[in-house]
Design a protein around this motif. Sequence first.
Motif, PDB file in Angstrom:
ATOM      1  N   UNK A 169      -2.630   7.670  -0.521  1.00 41.42           N
ATOM      2  CA  UNK A 169      -2.074   6.333  -0.711  1.00 41.42           C
ATOM      3  C   UNK A 169      -1.127   6.349  -1.901  1.00 41.42           C
ATOM      4  N   UNK A 170      -0.377   5.251  -2.045  1.00 44.57           N
ATOM      5  CA  UNK A 170       0.498   5.085  -3.201  1.00 44.57           C
ATOM      6  C   UNK A 170       1.527   6.191  -3.367  1.00 44.57           C
ATOM      7  N   UNK A 171       1.919   6.400  -4.621  1.00 47.24           N
ATOM      8  CA  UNK A 171       2.895   7.446  -4.955  1.00 47.24           C
ATOM      9  C   UNK A 171       2.349   8.828  -4.603  1.00 47.24           C
ATOM     10  N   UNK A 172       1.052   9.023  -4.722  1.00 41.79           N
ATOM     11  CA  UNK A 172       0.459  10.303  -4.354  1.00 41.79           C
ATOM     12  C   UNK A 172       0.775  10.642  -2.890  1.00 41.79           C
ATOM     13  N   UNK A 173       0.852   9.613  -2.041  1.00 41.94           N
ATOM     14  CA  UNK A 173       1.139   9.834  -0.618  1.00 41.94           C
ATOM     15  C   UNK A 173       2.637   9.885  -0.352  1.00 41.94           C
ATOM     16  N   UNK A 174       3.372   8.874  -0.838  1.00 44.25           N
ATOM     17  CA  UNK A 174       4.788   8.767  -0.486  1.00 44.25           C
ATOM     18  C   UNK A 174       5.627   9.893  -1.087  1.00 44.25           C
ATOM     19  N   UNK A 175       5.187  10.435  -2.212  1.00 40.83           N
ATOM     20  CA  UNK A 175       5.944  11.506  -2.876  1.00 40.83           C
ATOM     21  C   UNK A 175       5.209  12.845  -2.785  1.00 40.83           C
ATOM     22  N   UNK A 176       4.425  13.032  -1.720  1.00 41.08           N
ATOM     23  CA  UNK A 176       3.612  14.236  -1.548  1.00 41.08           C
ATOM     24  C   UNK A 176       4.437  15.518  -1.689  1.00 41.08           C
ATOM     25  N   UNK A 256     -11.173  -3.735   0.081  1.00 41.81           N
ATOM     26  CA  UNK A 256     -10.325  -4.724  -0.584  1.00 41.81           C
ATOM     27  C   UNK A 256      -9.696  -4.169  -1.856  1.00 41.81           C
ATOM     28  N   UNK A 257     -10.364  -3.219  -2.502  1.00 42.11           N
ATOM     29  CA  UNK A 257      -9.858  -2.650  -3.745  1.00 42.11           C
ATOM     30  C   UNK A 257      -8.749  -1.631  -3.518  1.00 42.11           C
ATOM     31  N   UNK A 258      -8.612  -1.162  -2.294  1.00 39.13           N
ATOM     32  CA  UNK A 258      -7.620  -0.133  -1.984  1.00 39.13           C
ATOM     33  C   UNK A 258      -6.313  -0.702  -1.446  1.00 39.13           C
ATOM     34  N   UNK A 259      -6.280  -1.995  -1.131  1.00 45.54           N
ATOM     35  CA  UNK A 259      -5.099  -2.592  -0.502  1.00 45.54           C
ATOM     36  C   UNK A 259      -3.978  -2.789  -1.523  1.00 45.54           C
ATOM     37  N   UNK A 260      -2.803  -2.265  -1.198  1.00 46.62           N
ATOM     38  CA  UNK A 260      -1.619  -2.456  -2.028  1.00 46.62           C
ATOM     39  C   UNK A 260      -0.954  -3.763  -1.588  1.00 46.62           C
ATOM     40  N   UNK A 261      -1.411  -4.873  -2.132  1.00 48.53           N
ATOM     41  CA  UNK A 261      -0.990  -6.190  -1.660  1.00 48.53           C
ATOM     42  C   UNK A 261       0.499  -6.487  -1.856  1.00 48.53           C
ATOM     43  N   UNK A 262       1.112  -6.166  -3.005  1.00 51.04           N
ATOM     44  CA  UNK A 262       2.534  -6.498  -3.160  1.00 51.04           C
ATOM     45  C   UNK A 262       3.424  -5.875  -2.089  1.00 51.04           C
ATOM     46  N   UNK A 263       3.044  -4.710  -1.585  1.00 54.87           N
ATOM     47  CA  UNK A 263       3.859  -4.043  -0.570  1.00 54.87           C
ATOM     48  C   UNK A 263       3.365  -4.316   0.848  1.00 54.87           C
ATOM     49  N   UNK A 264       2.066  -4.360   1.045  1.00 56.51           N
ATOM     50  CA  UNK A 264       1.505  -4.343   2.390  1.00 56.51           C
ATOM     51  C   UNK A 264       1.158  -5.715   2.960  1.00 56.51           C
ATOM     52  N   UNK A 265       1.024  -6.723   2.108  1.00 54.32           N
ATOM     53  CA  UNK A 265       0.586  -8.037   2.581  1.00 54.32           C
ATOM     54  C   UNK A 265       1.769  -8.951   2.835  1.00 54.32           C
ATOM     55  N   UNK A 359      12.188  -3.574   1.531  1.00 49.62           N
ATOM     56  CA  UNK A 359      12.997  -3.306   0.335  1.00 49.62           C
ATOM     57  C   UNK A 359      13.246  -1.812   0.156  1.00 49.62           C
ATOM     58  N   UNK A 360      12.442  -0.984   0.854  1.00 49.79           N
ATOM     59  CA  UNK A 360      12.496   0.484   0.720  1.00 49.79           C
ATOM     60  C   UNK A 360      12.080   0.951  -0.675  1.00 49.79           C
ATOM     61  N   UNK A 361      11.194   0.199  -1.300  1.00 54.61           N
ATOM     62  CA  UNK A 361      10.572   0.687  -2.524  1.00 54.61           C
ATOM     63  C   UNK A 361       9.803   1.966  -2.195  1.00 54.61           C
ATOM     64  N   UNK A 362       9.582   2.809  -3.184  1.00 57.67           N
ATOM     65  CA  UNK A 362       8.999   4.136  -2.939  1.00 57.67           C
ATOM     66  C   UNK A 362       7.483   4.077  -2.746  1.00 57.67           C
ATOM     67  N   UNK A 363       7.051   3.234  -1.827  1.00 58.18           N
ATOM     68  CA  UNK A 363       5.627   3.070  -1.545  1.00 58.18           C
ATOM     69  C   UNK A 363       5.419   3.045  -0.036  1.00 58.18           C
ATOM     70  N   UNK A 364       4.266   3.511   0.443  1.00 54.06           N
ATOM     71  CA  UNK A 364       4.032   3.567   1.887  1.00 54.06           C
ATOM     72  C   UNK A 364       3.616   2.228   2.474  1.00 54.06           C
ATOM     73  N   UNK A 415      17.803  -3.421  -5.724  1.00 57.53           N
ATOM     74  CA  UNK A 415      16.596  -2.941  -5.042  1.00 57.53           C
ATOM     75  C   UNK A 415      15.486  -2.659  -6.051  1.00 57.53           C
ATOM     76  N   UNK A 416      14.276  -3.166  -5.802  1.00 54.42           N
ATOM     77  CA  UNK A 416      13.155  -2.841  -6.699  1.00 54.42           C
ATOM     78  C   UNK A 416      12.773  -1.374  -6.572  1.00 54.42           C
ATOM     79  N   UNK A 417      12.392  -0.767  -7.682  1.00 64.27           N
ATOM     80  CA  UNK A 417      12.014   0.641  -7.682  1.00 64.27           C
ATOM     81  C   UNK A 417      10.852   0.872  -8.634  1.00 64.27           C
ATOM     82  N   UNK A 418      10.027   1.881  -8.321  1.00 61.20           N
ATOM     83  CA  UNK A 418       8.879   2.204  -9.173  1.00 61.20           C
ATOM     84  C   UNK A 418       8.982   3.612  -9.763  1.00 61.20           C
ATOM     85  N   UNK A 419      10.107   4.300  -9.528  1.00 56.68           N
ATOM     86  CA  UNK A 419      10.285   5.649 -10.078  1.00 56.68           C
ATOM     87  C   UNK A 419      11.435   5.649 -11.069  1.00 56.68           C
TER      88      UNK A 419
END
Length: 626
Positions: A169-176, A256-265, A359-364, A415-419
């Motif tokens: 999940x997260x950056x660990x997944x998207x930037x594997x 519920x603790x694993x959900x990336x709400x800003x991106x996935x909801x 938005x194509x932010x660097x998240x899955x 564009x929003x970015x996290x990297x």
Amino acid sequence: MNNFFNKNRMLVTAAMVLLFVIYIYLSYAKLAFQEKGKFTAKTPTVERGSIVDRNGKPLAVQTNFYHYGITPKAIKSEDVSTFAFEVSSLLGLDAVDVYDSIMKNKSSSFMYLKKKLSQEVYDDLYSLLQNDGYLSFSRFDRIPGRVYPENDLASQLIGYMGDDGKGLSGIEYSQQNILSPMVTDIAAGDLFGDNIYLTIDADLQHKLEKIAKDTMKSTQAECMMLIASSVKTGAILSYISLPSANLNDYGSAETEEKIDRPAMTAYEPGSVFKIFTSAAYVDSGKLDVNKVFLCDGVFERETNRGELIRISCLEHHGWVNVRDALKYSCNDALAQMSELLDTDTFLSYIHKFGFGTRTNVELPAEATGLIKDESYKSWSARTKPTMSIGQELSVNALQMVQAASVIANGGISVRPTVISKITDKNGNEKYTLTPEYGERVIKASTAKYILSCMETTAQSGTGHRANLRDISIGVKTGTAQMADPVNGGYSETDFLSNCLAIFPVENPEIILYIVIEKAKGETYAGRIVAPVIALAADEIIDHLGMNRQGAVGVEHSGTVSIVENPPIVLADSVPSFIGRPKRDLVPLLDNPSINYQINGEGWVVSQYPPEGTPVSEGMTIELYLE
């Protein structure tokens, strides 16, 4: 002898020798003509890159874990209890459970006793097994691992790596593939992944997460989101999704603790969306900012097909213009405005703001959201005025922040970015953030006007609890009924409360967006989210060192001169030692005629005898340090 070397015996012997020689020749011939075996090179090891915050603070680092297994049938029965007792404490297991497990599998050739041992536990356990002679039936499987020093901080953003070395999940997944390059046939030597610098500031994230968690507790909300973003670059300075998971104990985390709400909801934002629809109406030229609309508490129209449109407003606001409509969050006025603009143009503006597109932010797994058009079966005469107030559509939090950048950046989105950057193992930069600006969405004058309306809302409207007083801020609140998954339609008890802020108004630097879902008791965003905007904005302003109105400015050349302390001279009288660091006292110890008794560490806070006491041979000077 003659009888021994008889003819028959010699023939038999000769035949055996001949057969042996033929066998040797055939064996060599077979080896000579068979296909040569391929050389199997050693598989290179891969060291996964680290994930750090924008300042280099570690958030996810490479480590090793070990699975510890044994061969139960190789352990003498009389040694099982002793072995179980000795290893149980290191493994964090009950000795009786270890004993029972071994005896239950006594005939087995292998079983794991404990998985994912840390390096420290491995070292201690290996030493114990070696000293006690238990290594002969023990086995350690080394596996790549990950340690997350900040536990649940920004956990959905950072993500999690599984036991197989792959991100889940997260950056660990998207930037594997960046963190852990793939092993290929031509790979030579060990491989090293790149390090990823996130845009978040871990210290600021800590402060804002505390505010968010306190808010969750006080409102008894089920979940919450907070995003703080740089207006000029799109860099996300803080990314919060609650509840969050402890990444070092991810397997025990709730779903519920694993959900990336800003991106996935995806959700209906309600009245916050009015700033974007108002911008569309004004920018199109169809709505003069001074035009007034009568709010009598309800927007009601009947179409020529006999379809009744009815949208309620919370108050009877009377005659209002655009600024007033946003200030009071007037549903009636916004619905009337929607009649001034044709549907295609209206939807075109909404799409240009970035809604309905990732938005194509660097998240899955980012949600697309939903912006309906007239081809949808659910489209009706009510749809456009309802969309105008933030219903009958869905968005994600990242889209809201990106759309807000249009207003904050004078009409152009970023564009929003996290990297922030990516470096190799030696620190050489391979990528550095360059802001990605979109095409112009609205005129600069429109953006400036809408932002001024948001400032009015913060000063005397529904968002007045977000007003900072000493720094200008523009806000828009929104409270939306959530869908009822059981009975359909909208829930009477579940609400989504959100607030969007931009500050400072005269030169926007920060976009701050907060969402609270399913609060208990009070649900109006102006009452439960706007105050949190003020708290979070204060933390951001102080953390970034932004200037506040009336704050005292201090200029400095930037040069700091450090003057070394003069040496302590012991002449006819005892000097003052107060304030001296311990290192200044070291040269005094070379004087054999004076005894020094030094107590504590740090700097001298008291001495005996006092300053000015005559010095005599053999005297003792006592110094107390803190």
